[in-house]
Scaffold this motif. Sequence first.
Motif, short mmCIF file in Angstrom:
data_model
loop_
_atom_site.label_atom_id
_atom_site.label_comp_id
_atom_site.label_asym_id
_atom_site.label_seq_id
_atom_site.Cartn_x
_atom_site.Cartn_y
_atom_site.Cartn_z
N TYR A 319 2.68 13.03 -14.33
CA TYR A 319 3.14 11.77 -13.72
C TYR A 319 3.61 12.03 -12.28
O TYR A 319 3.22 11.32 -11.35
CB TYR A 319 4.28 11.23 -14.58
N THR A 320 4.41 13.08 -12.12
CA THR A 320 4.93 13.41 -10.79
C THR A 320 3.79 13.78 -9.83
O THR A 320 3.78 13.38 -8.67
CB THR A 320 5.94 14.56 -10.88
N MET A 321 2.81 14.53 -10.36
CA MET A 321 1.73 14.98 -9.49
C MET A 321 0.77 13.83 -9.14
O MET A 321 0.08 13.88 -8.12
CB MET A 321 0.99 16.17 -10.11
N GLU A 322 0.72 12.81 -10.01
CA GLU A 322 -0.04 11.61 -9.63
C GLU A 322 0.69 10.89 -8.49
O GLU A 322 0.06 10.41 -7.54
CB GLU A 322 -0.22 10.70 -10.86
N ASN A 323 2.02 10.85 -8.57
CA ASN A 323 2.79 10.33 -7.42
C ASN A 323 2.45 11.11 -6.15
O ASN A 323 2.26 10.53 -5.08
CB ASN A 323 4.29 10.48 -7.67
N ALA A 324 2.41 12.43 -6.29
CA ALA A 324 2.14 13.29 -5.13
C ALA A 324 0.78 12.94 -4.52
O ALA A 324 0.63 12.84 -3.30
CB ALA A 324 2.20 14.76 -5.52
N ARG A 325 -0.21 12.73 -5.41
CA ARG A 325 -1.54 12.38 -4.91
C ARG A 325 -1.51 11.04 -4.17
O ARG A 325 -2.09 10.91 -3.08
CB ARG A 325 -2.53 12.30 -6.09
N LEU A 326 -0.80 10.07 -4.74
CA LEU A 326 -0.73 8.75 -4.10
C LEU A 326 -0.08 8.85 -2.72
O LEU A 326 -0.52 8.22 -1.76
CB LEU A 326 0.06 7.78 -4.98
N ILE A 327 0.98 9.67 -2.61
CA ILE A 327 1.65 9.81 -1.32
C ILE A 327 0.74 10.52 -0.32
O ILE A 327 0.53 10.07 0.80
CB ILE A 327 2.98 10.60 -1.48
N ARG A 328 0.18 11.63 -0.79
CA ARG A 328 -0.68 12.45 0.08
C ARG A 328 -1.85 11.64 0.61
O ARG A 328 -2.09 11.58 1.82
CB ARG A 328 -1.17 13.65 -0.76
N GLU A 329 -2.57 10.97 -0.30
CA GLU A 329 -3.77 10.24 0.13
C GLU A 329 -3.40 8.98 0.92
O GLU A 329 -4.07 8.62 1.88
CB GLU A 329 -4.64 9.90 -1.09
N GLY A 330 -2.31 8.34 0.50
CA GLY A 330 -1.87 7.13 1.21
C GLY A 330 -1.46 7.44 2.64
O GLY A 330 -1.82 6.72 3.58
N ARG A 394 6.70 5.37 -10.41
CA ARG A 394 5.40 5.03 -9.81
C ARG A 394 5.49 3.81 -8.89
O ARG A 394 4.99 3.83 -7.77
CB ARG A 394 4.36 4.78 -10.91
N GLU A 395 6.13 2.74 -9.39
CA GLU A 395 6.14 1.50 -8.60
C GLU A 395 6.86 1.72 -7.26
O GLU A 395 6.45 1.16 -6.25
CB GLU A 395 6.76 0.35 -9.41
N ASN A 396 7.89 2.55 -7.25
CA ASN A 396 8.59 2.82 -5.99
C ASN A 396 7.73 3.64 -5.05
O ASN A 396 7.70 3.40 -3.84
CB ASN A 396 9.90 3.57 -6.26
N VAL A 397 7.05 4.63 -5.61
CA VAL A 397 6.17 5.47 -4.80
C VAL A 397 5.06 4.62 -4.18
O VAL A 397 4.78 4.71 -2.98
CB VAL A 397 5.59 6.62 -5.66
N GLU A 398 4.44 3.77 -5.01
CA GLU A 398 3.35 2.92 -4.50
C GLU A 398 3.85 2.00 -3.40
O GLU A 398 3.21 1.84 -2.36
CB GLU A 398 2.74 2.11 -5.65
N GLU A 399 5.02 1.43 -3.62
CA GLU A 399 5.53 0.51 -2.61
C GLU A 399 5.92 1.26 -1.32
O GLU A 399 5.66 0.78 -0.21
CB GLU A 399 6.74 -0.27 -3.14
N ALA A 400 6.50 2.44 -1.47
CA ALA A 400 6.89 3.23 -0.29
C ALA A 400 5.65 3.56 0.54
O ALA A 400 5.67 3.41 1.78
CB ALA A 400 7.60 4.50 -0.73
N VAL A 401 4.58 3.98 -0.13
CA VAL A 401 3.36 4.34 0.60
C VAL A 401 2.79 3.12 1.32
O VAL A 401 2.39 3.20 2.49
CB VAL A 401 2.33 4.96 -0.37
N GLU A 402 2.79 1.99 0.62
CA GLU A 402 2.26 0.76 1.21
C GLU A 402 3.09 0.34 2.43
O GLU A 402 2.55 -0.06 3.47
CB GLU A 402 2.23 -0.34 0.14
N ARG A 403 4.41 0.48 2.30
CA ARG A 403 5.26 0.12 3.44
C ARG A 403 5.01 1.04 4.64
O ARG A 403 4.96 0.58 5.78
CB ARG A 403 6.73 0.24 3.04
N ILE A 404 4.87 2.33 4.37
CA ILE A 404 4.63 3.27 5.48
C ILE A 404 3.29 2.93 6.15
O ILE A 404 3.18 2.90 7.38
CB ILE A 404 4.66 4.74 5.01
N ARG A 405 2.26 2.66 5.31
CA ARG A 405 0.93 2.38 5.84
C ARG A 405 0.94 1.11 6.72
O ARG A 405 0.33 1.10 7.78
CB ARG A 405 -0.05 2.18 4.68
N THR A 406 1.68 0.09 6.29
CA THR A 406 1.66 -1.16 7.05
C THR A 406 2.70 -1.21 8.17
O THR A 406 2.43 -1.76 9.22
CB THR A 406 1.88 -2.37 6.11
#
Length: 410
Positions: A319-330, A394-406
Amino acid sequence: MAKINTHYQKLQAGYLFPEIGKRVRAYAAAHPATRIIRLGIGDVVLPLPAPIVDAIKTAADEMARKETFRGYGPEQGYEFLLDAIAANYRSQGAQVSPDEIFVSDGAKCDTANMQEIFSLDSVVAVTDPVYPVYVDTNVMAGRTGPADSDGRYQRLVYLPTTAANDFDPPLPDGRADLVYLCSPNNPTGAVMSRASLARWVAWAKQHEAIILFDAAYEAFVREPGLPRSIFEIPGAREVALEFRSFSKTAGFTGTRCAFTVIPKELKARDDSGAWVALHGLWNRRHTTKFNGVSYPIQRAAAAVFSPEGAAGAHANIDYTMENARLIREGLARAGYRVFGGVNAPYIWMQVPASMTSWQYFDRLLAEANVVGTPGSGFGSCGEGYFRLSAFGFRENVEEAVERIRTKLPA
Ligand SMILES: *Cc1c(COP(=O)(O)O)cnc(C)c1O
């Protein structure tokens, strides 16, 4: 007249996390409606797997009956746990015998305390950036001079690990007697290859130096062929000791259990030039100053190696490493240069060239409402970098990445 240990006065103020906390609190107070996402501190968030909690409960019930009650256990740890740890090492291709293992309540304490068994005139080498415990505890003991304006202590040897050398610690130029290596690395997320560790083992042998190897994140190694233990390297048992912990690998940051391995072959010189085994020294230190980890927690740690416990712990790491992938790729999609996050729960990103790590921290907080850790807090070579932790929901990680991207693309 009581006098203090004046080496403590050399310590740079425990600046990093208190300063982060201060800035986040100030921002939150000024913007009460804002939802801040914290990817700063390296702490687990997922609950313990049920088989591990069940082991604590069963052991607690044993403590409630006179037939199975236990008082002091062996300071080094119960045999059932030592045997499970040794078997796990065997399955990873490393030979460690149960009586070379010392169970403790944390790798922080072990990495902090290990310096006690070495001469005060030892020259200590650390990577830059670094886990601050290695540095501060040697400052407290008096192995360094004062810090300069960069926060670097005199007499410490700093080994820069940056993108320029692929975050692979370079061998020291001059003398070093003790070297702290951490792989997978906090904060850079880099993993040392087998060849790199073999080079360090050969260097240590040649210089009669000791490697203090911190493998707190070994369970996050994903790519096949990468070493999880320094004892996978031939000859390492003569020049290295290893710290491990259940904190990040099994969610024990609040539960507390770790261990250190000191091979019987590991030796250093005394004042007469004779070789002395470190195992006996650490055994003396550990049994004098420590009275063992509580029985229910050692049962919980042993349950991490049971098939059900291991499955639960691995699922949490997945689970944590999937977060890592989302952050890294995002972040890469947002234009950032990112490192780590493949075999470690940390993403080490380059901040835009116009900013310092702290300036980026403030902008990320203000514009994306995301908290990370400025790289300069881990050492002067961390300037220009920023650490994001993959421990989070997960939901926090996804939102954080989206916020950084935008809001704050590179
Ligand atoms: C988290 C961490 C540890 C583990 O510390 P515990 O005291 O076992 O919780 C050790 N080393 C590093 C580099 C860490 O980040």
